[in-house]
Motif scaffolding. Structure first.
Motif, PDB file in Angstrom:
ATOM      1  N   ALA A  91     -21.966 -40.051   5.151  1.00 30.02           N
ATOM      2  CA  ALA A  91     -20.651 -40.681   5.014  1.00 30.02           C
ATOM      3  C   ALA A  91     -20.757 -42.069   4.389  1.00 30.02           C
ATOM      4  N   VAL A  92     -21.763 -42.841   4.811  1.00 31.87           N
ATOM      5  CA  VAL A  92     -21.970 -44.171   4.234  1.00 31.87           C
ATOM      6  C   VAL A  92     -22.297 -44.071   2.748  1.00 31.87           C
ATOM      7  N   TYR A  93     -23.117 -43.094   2.380  1.00 29.30           N
ATOM      8  CA  TYR A  93     -23.460 -42.912   0.963  1.00 29.30           C
ATOM      9  C   TYR A  93     -22.235 -42.551   0.134  1.00 29.30           C
ATOM     10  N   VAL A  94     -21.402 -41.650   0.657  1.00 32.20           N
ATOM     11  CA  VAL A  94     -20.195 -41.248  -0.074  1.00 32.20           C
ATOM     12  C   VAL A  94     -19.250 -42.425  -0.237  1.00 32.20           C
ATOM     13  N   ARG A 120     -16.795 -46.402  -3.705  1.00 33.36           N
ATOM     14  CA  ARG A 120     -16.399 -47.790  -3.941  1.00 33.36           C
ATOM     15  C   ARG A 120     -16.975 -48.302  -5.248  1.00 33.36           C
ATOM     16  N   ALA A 121     -18.230 -47.938  -5.551  1.00 35.11           N
ATOM     17  CA  ALA A 121     -18.841 -48.385  -6.799  1.00 35.11           C
ATOM     18  C   ALA A 121     -18.119 -47.802  -8.010  1.00 35.11           C
ATOM     19  N   VAL A 122     -17.760 -46.521  -7.926  1.00 32.87           N
ATOM     20  CA  VAL A 122     -17.030 -45.886  -9.035  1.00 32.87           C
ATOM     21  C   VAL A 122     -15.657 -46.523  -9.200  1.00 32.87           C
ATOM     22  N   GLN A 152     -14.733 -49.578  -8.385  1.00 29.98           N
ATOM     23  CA  GLN A 152     -14.873 -50.911  -8.957  1.00 29.98           C
ATOM     24  C   GLN A 152     -15.164 -50.841 -10.450  1.00 29.98           C
ATOM     25  N   GLY A 153     -15.973 -49.852 -10.856  1.00 33.20           N
ATOM     26  CA  GLY A 153     -16.242 -49.696 -12.275  1.00 33.20           C
ATOM     27  C   GLY A 153     -15.001 -49.340 -13.067  1.00 33.20           C
ATOM     28  N   VAL A 154     -14.143 -48.500 -12.511  1.00 35.97           N
ATOM     29  CA  VAL A 154     -12.901 -48.126 -13.187  1.00 35.97           C
ATOM     30  C   VAL A 154     -11.970 -49.319 -13.291  1.00 35.97           C
ATOM     31  N   GLU A 155     -11.901 -50.121 -12.220  1.00 32.79           N
ATOM     32  CA  GLU A 155     -11.029 -51.297 -12.248  1.00 32.79           C
ATOM     33  C   GLU A 155     -11.507 -52.330 -13.263  1.00 32.79           C
ATOM     34  N   LYS A 156     -12.825 -52.455 -13.435  1.00 32.85           N
ATOM     35  CA  LYS A 156     -13.333 -53.405 -14.426  1.00 32.85           C
ATOM     36  C   LYS A 156     -13.006 -52.961 -15.839  1.00 32.85           C
ATOM     37  N   GLU A 157     -12.949 -51.653 -16.071  1.00 30.35           N
ATOM     38  CA  GLU A 157     -12.667 -51.154 -17.417  1.00 30.35           C
ATOM     39  C   GLU A 157     -11.198 -51.281 -17.795  1.00 30.35           C
ATOM     40  N   LYS A 158     -10.307 -51.447 -16.818  1.00 27.91           N
ATOM     41  CA  LYS A 158      -8.886 -51.574 -17.123  1.00 27.91           C
ATOM     42  C   LYS A 158      -8.617 -52.893 -17.824  1.00 27.91           C
ATOM     43  N   PRO A 159      -7.759 -52.919 -18.872  1.00 28.86           N
ATOM     44  CA  PRO A 159      -7.432 -54.195 -19.533  1.00 28.86           C
ATOM     45  C   PRO A 159      -6.613 -55.080 -18.608  1.00 28.86           C
TER      46      PRO A 159
END
Length: 222
Positions: A178-181, A186-188, A190-197
């Protein structure tokens, strides 16, 4: 000599790993490792791997050569492909027979080393106390359950200790999964939010200035 408590815990951990990974996957990995060493099937396994590469290469070359434009080369490649395929099928059939025997032996040894050992320990140490519970900590019926089936009353039997170890290992494994998931999600995210303009807000009080042509015309009218 290792403690019996530790032996039972390690045994339950090994059983959990086998059930999680899968017996077939473990058998395949052991078969690959077996062929890496100088065993009776080592040379045959290496030759089968080389024949697989040759067959794939010959198929690719056959697809690039036209039977009408260059029949001689196409026929030569076809003969090489058929010869390699026949040799591969013969060696692969022999290896499959050895692998079946190997898998049967590994399955027997794995059962003797895990389930068989667990049953033997539970039978041999059925009357032994893994550890004692302080008197008066739990009611009588709980003491009877913890000592089931034949351990002294007021102690924890090997059966109950094995069940407790298996339950704890399963809970820790589920918590780790569960911790790994959660960390991966969360990492994915955050990556999507960084790619948003990012949208820039206009400063308060800032007004759009009219074009220079409109400014000149307004001055002339004045």
């Amino acid at each position: 000599m290792p403690s019996l408590l530790l032996v039972v815990f390690i045994l339950q951990l090994v059983l959990h790993i086998i059930n999680t990974v899968g017996a077939n996957t473990i058998n395949e990995l052991l078969w690959i490792l077996y062929n890496k060493f100088p065993t009776p099937t080592h040379n045959a396994a290496q030759k089968v791997t080389a024949l697989k590469r040759d067959i794939v290469r010959l198929k690719r070359e056959l697809g690039l050569v036209s039977a009408q434009d260059d029949f001689a080369r196409w026929a030569k490649l076809q003969r090489q492909h058929d010869k390699a395929m026949a040799e591969f099928q013969k060696l692969d059939s022999s290896l499959r027979t050895h692998q079946t025997r190997f898998t049967s032996t590994v399955a027997t040894l794995r059962w003797l080393g895990t389930q068989g050992l667990r049953f033997a320990l539970q039978f041999w140490f059925a009357r032994e106390a893994m550890f004692w519970i302080p008197h008066g900590w739990v009611p009588y019926y709980v003491e009877w359950i913890l000592s089931f089936p034949r351990a002294p009353l007021g102690s924890v039997s090997i059966n109950v200790w094995g069940i407790a170890c298996a339950s704890m290992i399963a809970l820790v494994a589920e918590a780790g999964r569960a911790v790994y998931v959660l960390a991966t999600t969360r990492a994915v995210r955050q990556g999507v939010e960084k790619e948003k303009p990012m949208a820039f807000e206009a400063k308060p009080g800032a007004e759009k200035r009219p074009p220079k042509s409109e400014q000149k015309s307004s001055k002339k009218e004045l």
